[in-house]
Design an enzyme around this catalytic site. Structure first.
Site, short mmCIF file in Angstrom:
data_model
loop_
_atom_site.label_atom_id
_atom_site.label_comp_id
_atom_site.label_asym_id
_atom_site.label_seq_id
_atom_site.Cartn_x
_atom_site.Cartn_y
_atom_site.Cartn_z
CG ASP A 19 -2.10 -0.87 1.14
OD1 ASP A 19 -2.39 -1.35 0.05
OD2 ASP A 19 -2.77 -1.07 2.18
NE ARG A 43 -4.19 -1.38 -4.70
CZ ARG A 43 -3.96 -1.77 -3.43
NH1 ARG A 43 -3.68 -0.89 -2.48
NH2 ARG A 43 -3.97 -3.05 -3.12
#
Ligand SMILES: Cc1cc2nc3c(=O)[nH]c(=O)nc-3n(C[C@H](O)[C@H](O)[C@H](O)COP(=O)(O)OP(=O)(O)OC[C@H]3O[C@@H](n4cnc5c(N)ncnc54)[C@H](O)[C@@H]3O)c2cc1C
Length: 306
Positions: free
Chosen positions: A132, A182
């Site tokens: 992340d 992402r």
């Protein structure tokens, strides 16, 4: 303004204690979170996969301040990956992790070693890991750790945030063969010096980054609920002749579930980001900051139960 205030509160221990001790019904938190235990995440994953969705699971927790906590987070991920494998939920389910939960803030080497152990377990379990993105002070460190992990585990995923001015350049570096990236807008409170402040500028940057990733050689993961950006994602997939296994859409658990299923029914890969654990406060606050309607919903629930 409201967004900044909520994001500031997300970092306040005092507000955290206040919100956590308020008698908020579990169903509110459960809208965005699988539950407190790995078993809850497993059960939720099973349902999502049965509905034709892919999943990335996040064990909630960030800004770890001591080695014991970092080790406990590593062990939880390892246990989770074993359980996913045993339940035959890999490779449909992968995991997302925050380096700050593994001790990045006080010992980057320790965070790298824990992340490495998790990547090794994920490989053994037949799946992968995505790192992340957190606030901009961690971006360089996270991308460096990612590069080291990718030397041994090339499918380890990166996350980039279109609100950061640097991200288009990062996308150019990352859009290489086998690279999973992402792309999201970004969920933290960032200063003007490093981040676009206007929604329109963040969205324009998102499209520029999307163009770089979709025209490149990697595997773009389009993480947004924004209908306009989803449509642009579909358009670029057609334009660059990408088959459904060459990119994916990603959305958060509990946000636009009908849209998740609609896209999956069209044949796209749609991955749902599914958090679980007891440390839901900061995650929940970021979701509230994204959508004032959620805040009203939350405040109503606090009032009615209080
Ligand atoms: C799979 C995934 C992984 C992510 N990982 C990261 C990460 O690693 N680092 C990071 O900084 N950020 C991450 N994010 C969060 C992201 O940066 C944004 O904060 C978040 O996705 C909201 O932006 P948006 O693109 O959906 O657009 P927005 O402009 O915020 O929203 C567009 C529309 O989507 C709907 N919507 C959006 N958010 C919500 C919500 N919370 N509740 C209900 N409806 C909503 C609304 O209809 C809204 O009008 C991730 C997001 C996703 C989907």
């Amino acid at each position: 303004m409201l967004r900044s205030a909520i994001l500031a509160a997300a970092r306040s221990n005092r507000v955290e204690r206040l919100v956590e001790s308020a008698p908020v019904s579990r169903s509110i938190v459960r809208r965005f979170i699988a539950g407190e235990h790995a078993d809850d995440a497993l059960a939720c994953t099973r349902d999502l996969v049965a509905d034709g969705l892919a999943v990335t699971i996040d064990f909630l927790g960030e800004d770890t301040t001591n080695p014991q906590q970092a080790e406990a987070t590593r062990d939880e991920y390892i246990k989770l990956l074993d359980a996913l494998h045993a339940a035959e939920l890999t490779p449909a389910a992968e995991v997302s992790l925050k380096l700050s939960a593994l001790g990045q803030v006080f010992d980057e080497k320790l965070a790298y070693e824990h992340a490495r152990a998790i990547c090794a377990k994920a490989t053994e379990a037949g799946t992968t890991v995505t790192l992340d993105a957190e606030d901009h002070t961690t971006t360089d460190s996270t991308l460096e750790v990612l590069a080291r992990l990718r030397a041994d585990f090339p499918t380890t995923g990166a996350v980039v945030q279109s609100y950061l001015r640097r991200t288009e350049a990062d996308c150019r570096e990352l859009a290489v063969s086998g690279s999973r990236v992402r792309l999201c807008k970004g969920a933290y409170n960032e200063p003007e010096s490093v981040a676009y402040q206007r929604r329109l500028d963040v969205d324009k940057s998102y499209v520029r980054c999307l163009n770089v990733l979709m025209s490149g050689a990697g595997h773009p993961m389009i993480a947004t609920h924004d209908p306009r950006l989803v449509a642009i994602g579909e358009d670029r997939a057609k334009w660059f002749d990408r088959t459904p296994d060459e990119f994916e859409f990603q959305m958060l658990y509990g946000v636009r579930p009908d849209e998740q299923r609609r896209l999956a029914e069209l044949g796209y890969t749609v991955r749902v980001y599914l958090p679980y654990g007891t440390q839901w406060y900061a995650y929940m606050m970021r979701r509230l900051a994204e959508r004032p309607a959620n805040l009203a919903f939350f405040a109503r629930a606090l009032r009615s139960k209080g």
